[in-house]
Motif scaffolding. Structure first.
Motif, short mmCIF file in Angstrom:
data_model
loop_
_atom_site.label_atom_id
_atom_site.label_comp_id
_atom_site.label_asym_id
_atom_site.label_seq_id
_atom_site.Cartn_x
_atom_site.Cartn_y
_atom_site.Cartn_z
N GLY A 28 0.78 -1.23 0.00
CA GLY A 28 0.00 0.00 0.00
C GLY A 28 0.81 1.28 0.00
O GLY A 28 0.26 2.38 -0.02
N GLY A 29 2.13 1.15 0.04
CA GLY A 29 2.96 2.34 0.03
C GLY A 29 2.97 3.01 -1.34
O GLY A 29 2.40 2.50 -2.30
N GLY A 30 3.62 4.16 -1.40
CA GLY A 30 3.70 4.89 -2.66
C GLY A 30 4.19 6.30 -2.44
O GLY A 30 4.66 6.64 -1.35
N LEU A 31 4.06 7.09 -3.48
CA LEU A 31 4.47 8.49 -3.44
C LEU A 31 3.23 9.36 -3.23
O LEU A 31 2.24 9.21 -3.96
CB LEU A 31 5.17 8.86 -4.74
CG LEU A 31 5.55 10.34 -4.93
CD1 LEU A 31 6.57 10.76 -3.88
CD2 LEU A 31 6.09 10.55 -6.34
N VAL A 32 3.31 10.24 -2.26
CA VAL A 32 2.17 11.10 -1.96
C VAL A 32 2.69 12.48 -1.58
O VAL A 32 3.80 12.60 -1.03
CB VAL A 32 1.31 10.49 -0.83
CG1 VAL A 32 2.09 10.38 0.46
CG2 VAL A 32 0.02 11.25 -0.64
N GLN A 33 1.90 13.49 -1.85
CA GLN A 33 2.28 14.84 -1.46
C GLN A 33 2.01 15.06 0.02
O GLN A 33 1.14 14.42 0.62
CB GLN A 33 1.51 15.87 -2.28
CG GLN A 33 1.93 15.94 -3.73
CD GLN A 33 1.27 17.08 -4.47
OE1 GLN A 33 0.18 17.54 -4.09
NE2 GLN A 33 1.90 17.56 -5.53
N ALA A 34 2.76 15.97 0.60
CA ALA A 34 2.53 16.33 1.99
C ALA A 34 1.07 16.75 2.18
O ALA A 34 0.50 17.45 1.35
CB ALA A 34 3.46 17.45 2.41
N GLY A 35 0.49 16.26 3.28
CA GLY A 35 -0.92 16.52 3.54
C GLY A 35 -1.84 15.44 3.02
O GLY A 35 -3.03 15.43 3.36
N LEU A 52 -0.01 13.41 5.98
CA LEU A 52 1.37 12.94 5.89
C LEU A 52 2.36 14.09 5.77
O LEU A 52 2.08 15.12 5.14
CB LEU A 52 1.52 11.98 4.72
CG LEU A 52 0.97 10.56 5.00
CD1 LEU A 52 0.73 9.81 3.71
CD2 LEU A 52 1.93 9.79 5.90
N LYS A 53 3.52 13.88 6.39
CA LYS A 53 4.58 14.87 6.39
C LYS A 53 5.82 14.26 5.74
O LYS A 53 5.96 13.03 5.68
CB LYS A 53 4.92 15.29 7.82
CG LYS A 53 3.74 15.79 8.64
CD LYS A 53 4.15 16.07 10.07
CE LYS A 53 2.98 16.57 10.91
NZ LYS A 53 3.38 16.84 12.31
N LEU A 77 7.46 0.97 0.83
CA LEU A 77 8.06 2.30 0.87
C LEU A 77 6.99 3.39 0.77
O LEU A 77 6.16 3.37 -0.14
CB LEU A 77 9.06 2.46 -0.27
CG LEU A 77 9.71 3.83 -0.43
CD1 LEU A 77 10.54 4.18 0.81
CD2 LEU A 77 10.59 3.87 -1.68
N VAL A 78 7.05 4.31 1.70
CA VAL A 78 6.19 5.49 1.67
C VAL A 78 7.08 6.71 1.48
O VAL A 78 8.00 6.93 2.28
CB VAL A 78 5.38 5.63 2.98
CG1 VAL A 78 4.65 6.96 3.03
CG2 VAL A 78 4.41 4.47 3.12
N THR A 79 6.82 7.45 0.43
CA THR A 79 7.59 8.65 0.14
C THR A 79 6.64 9.84 0.13
O THR A 79 5.67 9.86 -0.64
CB THR A 79 8.31 8.56 -1.21
OG1 THR A 79 9.14 7.39 -1.22
CG2 THR A 79 9.17 9.79 -1.45
N VAL A 80 6.91 10.81 0.99
CA VAL A 80 6.08 12.00 1.08
C VAL A 80 6.87 13.18 0.55
O VAL A 80 7.92 13.53 1.09
CB VAL A 80 5.64 12.26 2.53
CG1 VAL A 80 4.69 13.46 2.59
CG2 VAL A 80 4.98 11.03 3.13
N SER A 81 6.36 13.76 -0.49
CA SER A 81 7.05 14.90 -1.11
C SER A 81 6.50 16.20 -0.53
O SER A 81 5.30 16.35 -0.31
CB SER A 81 6.86 14.88 -2.62
OG SER A 81 5.49 15.02 -2.95
N SER A 82 7.40 17.13 -0.31
CA SER A 82 6.99 18.42 0.29
C SER A 82 6.73 19.46 -0.79
O SER A 82 6.98 19.25 -1.95
CB SER A 82 8.06 18.91 1.25
OG SER A 82 9.29 19.02 0.58
#
Length: 116
Positions: free
Chosen positions: A7-14, A87-88, A111-116
């Protein structure tokens, strides 16, 4: 015995993500006796516990995720979930599920990647 997280992935902050973990067949018969937990490990840092849940549903969270993450479990389907909201960037990590205390073997994590 490895519990596999997904369920992980790339997501924007918030943003939000929902992680899922399925117990392998080798422990399904005893899954309902385990406290289950989500852990995470960021690059260069030690693995840390994020949240845990008892068989009866009592939960505990790291201060850093309180109010943003929610752990749950479905004992009939032998699954554990982690709903992550607001997410932060500092939440960027590989997330693992395991018992608490953890079983000897760890799965690959997600992997969870949160982009700011």
């Amino acid at each position: 015995v490895q519990l596999q997280a997904s369920g992980g992935g790339l997501v924007q902050a918030g943003g939000s993500l929902r992680l899922s973990c399925a117990a392998p067949r080798t422990i399904t018969s005893v899954f309902n006796s385990y406290v289950m937990a989500w852990y995470r490990q960021a690059p260069g840092k030690e693995r840390e516990s994020v949240a845990s849940i008892t068989v009866g549903g009592a939960t505990n969270y790291a201060d850093s995720v309180k109010g943003r993450f929610t752990i749950s479990r479905d004992n009939s389907k032998k699954r554990v979930f982690l709903q992550m909201n607001s997410l932060k960037s500092e939440d960027t990590s590989v997330y693992y599920c395991n018992a608490n205390p953890p079983l000897k073997e760890w799965g690959q994590g997600t992997l969870v990647t949160v982009s700011s």
